[in-house]
Design a protein around this motif. Structure first.
Motif, PDB file in Angstrom:
ATOM      1  N   TYR A  93       0.863  -1.176   0.000  1.00  0.00           N
ATOM      2  CA  TYR A  93       0.000   0.000   0.000  1.00  0.00           C
ATOM      3  C   TYR A  93       0.901   1.228   0.000  1.00  0.00           C
ATOM      4  O   TYR A  93       1.976   1.206   0.599  1.00  0.00           O
ATOM      5  N   THR A  94       0.474   2.284  -0.682  1.00  0.00           N
ATOM      6  CA  THR A  94       1.304   3.481  -0.777  1.00  0.00           C
ATOM      7  C   THR A  94       0.530   4.714  -0.334  1.00  0.00           C
ATOM      8  O   THR A  94      -0.707   4.748  -0.387  1.00  0.00           O
ATOM      9  N   ARG A 149      -1.646   5.982  -3.095  1.00  0.00           N
ATOM     10  CA  ARG A 149      -2.931   5.288  -3.234  1.00  0.00           C
ATOM     11  C   ARG A 149      -3.962   5.859  -2.258  1.00  0.00           C
ATOM     12  O   ARG A 149      -5.112   6.122  -2.615  1.00  0.00           O
ATOM     13  N   TRP A 150      -3.525   6.068  -1.018  1.00  0.00           N
ATOM     14  CA  TRP A 150      -4.419   6.633   0.002  1.00  0.00           C
ATOM     15  C   TRP A 150      -4.831   8.051  -0.408  1.00  0.00           C
ATOM     16  O   TRP A 150      -6.002   8.430  -0.295  1.00  0.00           O
ATOM     17  N   ASP A 172     -10.083  -1.491   0.590  1.00  0.00           N
ATOM     18  CA  ASP A 172      -8.782  -1.425  -0.050  1.00  0.00           C
ATOM     19  C   ASP A 172      -7.657  -1.632   0.980  1.00  0.00           C
ATOM     20  O   ASP A 172      -6.704  -2.374   0.735  1.00  0.00           O
ATOM     21  N   ILE A 173      -7.804  -0.984   2.115  1.00  0.00           N
ATOM     22  CA  ILE A 173      -6.816  -1.131   3.192  1.00  0.00           C
ATOM     23  C   ILE A 173      -6.827  -2.551   3.745  1.00  0.00           C
ATOM     24  O   ILE A 173      -5.780  -3.177   3.954  1.00  0.00           O
ATOM     25  N   ALA A 229      -5.161  -5.005   1.502  1.00  0.00           N
ATOM     26  CA  ALA A 229      -3.703  -4.863   1.548  1.00  0.00           C
ATOM     27  C   ALA A 229      -3.140  -5.623   2.746  1.00  0.00           C
ATOM     28  O   ALA A 229      -2.126  -6.333   2.634  1.00  0.00           O
ATOM     29  N   CYS A 230      -3.804  -5.510   3.889  1.00  0.00           N
ATOM     30  CA  CYS A 230      -3.350  -6.217   5.093  1.00  0.00           C
ATOM     31  C   CYS A 230      -3.493  -7.732   4.947  1.00  0.00           C
ATOM     32  O   CYS A 230      -2.620  -8.492   5.376  1.00  0.00           O
ATOM     33  N   VAL A 260       1.332   0.331   6.444  1.00  0.00           N
ATOM     34  CA  VAL A 260      -0.023   0.616   5.945  1.00  0.00           C
ATOM     35  C   VAL A 260      -0.797   1.423   6.988  1.00  0.00           C
ATOM     36  O   VAL A 260      -1.484   2.397   6.664  1.00  0.00           O
ATOM     37  N   TYR A 294      -6.637 -11.924  -3.053  1.00  0.00           N
ATOM     38  CA  TYR A 294      -5.558 -11.316  -2.273  1.00  0.00           C
ATOM     39  C   TYR A 294      -4.481 -12.348  -1.896  1.00  0.00           C
ATOM     40  O   TYR A 294      -3.367 -11.983  -1.504  1.00  0.00           O
ATOM     41  N   ASP A 321       0.560  -6.140  -7.279  1.00  0.00           N
ATOM     42  CA  ASP A 321      -0.614  -5.284  -7.306  1.00  0.00           C
ATOM     43  C   ASP A 321      -0.317  -4.084  -8.183  1.00  0.00           C
ATOM     44  O   ASP A 321       0.695  -3.421  -8.020  1.00  0.00           O
ATOM     45  N   GLY A 336      -1.982  -1.383  -8.223  1.00  0.00           N
ATOM     46  CA  GLY A 336      -2.339  -0.149  -7.532  1.00  0.00           C
ATOM     47  C   GLY A 336      -3.595   0.522  -8.029  1.00  0.00           C
ATOM     48  O   GLY A 336      -3.918   1.621  -7.625  1.00  0.00           O
TER      49      GLY A 336
END
Length: 207
Positions: free
Chosen positions: A14-15, A18-19, A53-54, A57-58, A82, A198, A204, A206
């Motif tokens: 996660y970046t 992206r957030w 989305d978060i 990622a986790c 993240v 996932y 990913d 993104g």
């Protein structure tokens, strides 16, 4: 990106970019509560999608760890990265949006705590979720927020391990911090019973 123990992962989970893209979408949505104070329509769905989305990622981090591609220590580092992105303070946008972002971040706190408890093995796999919810609520009522969040983290770890946080339990939880944290756990549960893409190893993109 490499963890401190030398694990190498070929993409960011996660970046910040992206957030920030989500935050920009929220700004453009002109989100407002309606008369019922409930988030409505497409604009309200943005916050659900942000949380999903978060969470995904986790779950990708956990899946990599369970496949032995990264160590639990590195996985914890990635989850922390993240978390730092998603829980960073957001500049005020509007009263309604700010309230939703704060609620989203509170919900995610429960999700992050769950992932950390799962990865560190800091939970009892034989514990009963309904009993733990009572413990968490009692702690919140006593203003022992650390115990409350720690107990929610255990609940989340159990959910990640395959146990169920039922709708009946969720419906009986009064509104408050524990309820918001459990919403984050519920998002994990929903993601796990949805697509399991996932778990795949593909990088990913993104999007």
């Amino acid at each position: 990106m490499a963890g401190k123990d030398g694990d190498v992962v070929h993409h960011d989970f996660y970046t910040a970019e992206r957030w920030n893209n989500w935050i920009n979408q929220v700004k453009e949505s002109d989100f407002k509560f309606d008369e019922s104070d409930e988030p409505q329509g497409k604009e309200g769905a943005i916050f659900v999608n942000m949380e999903d989305d978060i969470v995904l990622a986790c779950l990708k981090i956990i899946a990599k760890c369970e496949k032995g591609l990264i160590s639990p220590e590195s996985a914890l580092e990635y989850v922390a990265q993240v978390r730092d992105i998603a829980l960073a303070e957001i500049d005020p946008i509007s009263e309604d949006v700010d309230m939703m972002v704060e609620s989203l971040q509170t919900s995610l706190m429960g999700g992050f705590a769950a992932c950390e408890a799962y990865l560190s093995g800091d939970y009892d796999n034989s514990a009963d979720i309904a009993d733990l919810v009572k413990v968490a609520l009692e702690a919140e009522f006593s203003d022992d927020i650390e115990i409350a969040l720690g107990t929610v983290a255990e609940i989340g770890a159990l959910v990640i391990s395959g146990k169920e946080l039922t709708e009946k339990i969720m419906e009986e939880v009064p509104y408050g911090l524990v309820a918001e944290w459990l919403d984050g756990i519920d998002s994990i549960s929903a993601a796990m019973v949805g697509s399991d893409s996932y778990k795949d190893d593909e990088a990913d993109d993104g999007k």
